[in-house]
Design an enzyme around this catalytic site. Structure first.
Site, PDB file in Angstrom:
ATOM      1  CG  ASP A  62      -1.779   1.205   1.357  1.00  0.00           C
ATOM      2  OD1 ASP A  62      -1.612   2.149   0.552  1.00  0.00           O
ATOM      3  OD2 ASP A  62      -2.647   1.220   2.243  1.00  0.00           O
ATOM      4  CB  SER A 142      -3.361  13.221 -14.428  1.00  0.00           C
ATOM      5  OG  SER A 142      -4.534  13.451 -15.189  1.00  0.00           O
ATOM      6  CE1 TYR A 155      -6.365  10.866 -10.436  1.00  0.00           C
ATOM      7  CE2 TYR A 155      -6.546  12.486 -12.191  1.00  0.00           C
ATOM      8  CZ  TYR A 155      -6.078  11.274 -11.725  1.00  0.00           C
ATOM      9  OH  TYR A 155      -5.310  10.472 -12.541  1.00  0.00           O
ATOM     10  CE  LYS A 159      -2.688  11.189 -10.590  1.00  0.00           C
ATOM     11  NZ  LYS A 159      -1.729  10.110 -10.332  1.00  0.00           N
TER      12      LYS A 159
HETATM   13  N1  LIG Z   1      -6.869   5.942 -16.527  1.00  0.00           N
HETATM   14  C1  LIG Z   1      -6.780   7.251 -16.724  1.00  0.00           C
HETATM   15  O1  LIG Z   1      -7.607   7.881 -17.408  1.00  0.00           O
HETATM   16  C2  LIG Z   1      -5.599   8.007 -16.141  1.00  0.00           C
HETATM   17  C3  LIG Z   1      -5.267   9.260 -16.707  1.00  0.00           C
HETATM   18  C4  LIG Z   1      -4.205   9.973 -16.167  1.00  0.00           C
HETATM   19  C5  LIG Z   1      -3.482   9.454 -15.092  1.00  0.00           C
HETATM   20  N2  LIG Z   1      -3.844   8.228 -14.576  1.00  0.00           N
HETATM   21  C6  LIG Z   1      -3.030   7.729 -13.459  1.00  0.00           C
HETATM   22  O2  LIG Z   1      -2.413   6.532 -13.872  1.00  0.00           O
HETATM   23  C7  LIG Z   1      -2.046   5.762 -12.722  1.00  0.00           C
HETATM   24  C8  LIG Z   1      -2.429   4.314 -12.953  1.00  0.00           C
HETATM   25  O3  LIG Z   1      -3.839   4.207 -13.077  1.00  0.00           O
HETATM   26  P1  LIG Z   1      -4.556   3.281 -14.166  1.00  0.00           P
HETATM   27  O4  LIG Z   1      -5.293   4.174 -15.086  1.00  0.00           O
HETATM   28  O5  LIG Z   1      -3.602   2.301 -14.695  1.00  0.00           O
HETATM   29  O6  LIG Z   1      -5.686   2.619 -13.238  1.00  0.00           O
HETATM   30  P2  LIG Z   1      -5.932   1.124 -12.724  1.00  0.00           P
HETATM   31  O7  LIG Z   1      -7.120   1.224 -11.852  1.00  0.00           O
HETATM   32  O8  LIG Z   1      -5.940   0.190 -13.874  1.00  0.00           O
HETATM   33  O9  LIG Z   1      -4.622   0.820 -11.865  1.00  0.00           O
HETATM   34  C9  LIG Z   1      -4.365   1.421 -10.637  1.00  0.00           C
HETATM   35  C10 LIG Z   1      -3.649   0.398  -9.775  1.00  0.00           C
HETATM   36  O10 LIG Z   1      -3.215   1.047  -8.576  1.00  0.00           O
HETATM   37  C11 LIG Z   1      -3.456   0.165  -7.509  1.00  0.00           C
HETATM   38  N3  LIG Z   1      -3.562   0.915  -6.257  1.00  0.00           N
HETATM   39  C12 LIG Z   1      -4.558   1.740  -5.864  1.00  0.00           C
HETATM   40  N4  LIG Z   1      -4.294   2.211  -4.637  1.00  0.00           N
HETATM   41  C13 LIG Z   1      -3.090   1.684  -4.271  1.00  0.00           C
HETATM   42  C14 LIG Z   1      -2.302   1.791  -3.103  1.00  0.00           C
HETATM   43  N5  LIG Z   1      -2.684   2.535  -2.063  1.00  0.00           N
HETATM   44  N6  LIG Z   1      -1.124   1.118  -3.069  1.00  0.00           N
HETATM   45  C15 LIG Z   1      -0.730   0.350  -4.099  1.00  0.00           C
HETATM   46  N7  LIG Z   1      -1.460   0.188  -5.219  1.00  0.00           N
HETATM   47  C16 LIG Z   1      -2.629   0.848  -5.292  1.00  0.00           C
HETATM   48  C17 LIG Z   1      -4.744  -0.548  -7.863  1.00  0.00           C
HETATM   49  O11 LIG Z   1      -4.898  -1.773  -7.127  1.00  0.00           O
HETATM   50  C18 LIG Z   1      -4.560  -0.771  -9.364  1.00  0.00           C
HETATM   51  O12 LIG Z   1      -3.930  -2.010  -9.628  1.00  0.00           O
HETATM   52  C19 LIG Z   1      -2.742   6.446 -11.549  1.00  0.00           C
HETATM   53  O13 LIG Z   1      -1.799   7.248 -10.848  1.00  0.00           O
HETATM   54  C20 LIG Z   1      -3.776   7.337 -12.208  1.00  0.00           C
HETATM   55  O14 LIG Z   1      -4.130   8.429 -11.411  1.00  0.00           O
HETATM   56  C21 LIG Z   1      -4.859   7.504 -15.084  1.00  0.00           C
END
Ligand SMILES: NC(=O)c1ccc[n+]([C@@H]2O[C@H](COP(=O)([O-])OP(=O)(O)OC[C@H]3O[C@@H](n4cnc5c(N)ncnc54)[C@H](O)[C@@H]3O)[C@@H](O)[C@H]2O)c1
Length: 253
Positions: A62, A142, A155, A159
């Site tokens: 975590d 992001s 959010y 970021k």
């Molecule tokens: N999907 C989008 O549109 C988007 C856009 C810009 C930025 N992001 C960023 O990309 C990153 C990855 O997200 P994603 O889109 O791959 O989403 P996702 O939900 O597929 O993956 C996120 C992962 O983070 C893990 N996670 C959550 N809280 C956690 C914690 N406290 N400790 C360890 N692991 C934890 C989850 O279990 C999951 O496996 C994030 O930082 C998100 O904010 C996503």
């Protein structure tokens, strides 16, 4: 192979951008510690890497907890003797809502994972990298930090904080030969996409509304970010530090 022999720790690597980055870095020759709060998911990614002939280890972590960040850094170093790449990627999304309707607990959770989680990862990873006199810290920010959407204030603020953190850490790490780079993806096709759209599941209306805001006419696939992460972690990016690389199909123009 662009990351041959490197050791990488990736958080949030059980799914989405983190999983795609783990697979891509392993394909490029890195040994990858796949860290996530979802241990079963992390093990699944390790299996995929091993099936493809790569080397990886799963760890439940975590990122909001100091001890978990310390343990994943120590595990990578104890197993493979070094730490070349730490990708602070784990994050949680926000359901869009007006600020007066937001619970304080939402702010606390988003900042605990998206900001404190990155800060803690940096604290333990940079300690090792500075001593080694080499390493790259990547942070998933992001486009919300640069061009936010209405209702996503908490959010977006989280970021924005890590983009500033990346710049400050880049200055601190540069004299030690260590780079720090943030990546700013636009909406990406992962499980958290529906939440950003204010929905339980992604639907045609949400996709059309989001795609209309991206000049290149599609959303990111996780591999788009993984490709950028491989490049930024490699020696090809040797002069890139303190930057926030938009991977956004032109959304921030
Ligand atoms: N999907 C989008 O549109 C988007 C856009 C810009 C930025 N992001 C960023 O990309 C990153 C990855 O997200 P994603 O889109 O791959 O989403 P996702 O939900 O597929 O993956 C996120 C992962 O983070 C893990 N996670 C959550 N809280 C956690 C914690 N406290 N400790 C360890 N692991 C934890 C989850 O279990 C999951 O496996 C994030 O930082 C998100 O904010 C996503």
């Amino acid at each position: 192979m662009r990351l041959n022999g490197r050791v990488a720790v990736i958080t949030g690597a059980a799914s989405g951008i983190g999983a795609a980055s783990a697979l891509a870095m392993a394909r490029e020759g890195a040994r990858v510690l796949v860290a996530d709060i979802d241990e079963a998911g992390a093990k699944g990614v390790v299996e995929q890497i091993e099936k493809a002939g790569g080397q990886a280890l799963a760890a439940r972590a975590d990122v909001a907890k100091a001890v978990d960040n310390q343990l994943i850094v120590e595990k990578a170093v104890a197993t493979w003797g070094r730490l070349d790449i730490f990708f602070a990627n784990a994050g949680v999304p926000q359901f869009p809502a007006r600020i007066e309707e937001q619970e304080e607990a939402v702010f606390d959770r988003i900042f605990a994972v998206n900001v404190k989680g990155v800060w803690l990862g940096a604290k333990y990873a940079l300690a090792v990298m500075k001593k080694q006199k080499r390493g790259v810290l990547l942070i998933t920010a992001s486009t919300a930090a640069i061009r936010p959407r209405p209702g996503g204030q908490t959010y977006a603020a989280s970021k924005g904080a890590v983009v500033a953190l990346a710049k400050s850490l880049a200055l601190e790490a540069a004299p030690h030969g260590v780079r720090v780079v943030a990546i700013a993806p636009v909406a990406t096709e992962t499980p958290m996409l529906a939440t950003f759209m204010g929905k339980k599941e992604v639907d045609a209306e949400g996709m059309a509304r989001y795609i209309a805001t991206v000049p290149l006419g599609r959303l990111n696939r996780p591999e788009d970010i993984a490709n950028a992460a491989v490049f930024l972690a490699s020696d090809e990016a040797a002069m890139i530090t303190g930057s926030c690389l938009e991977v956004d199909g032109g959304r921030c123009i």
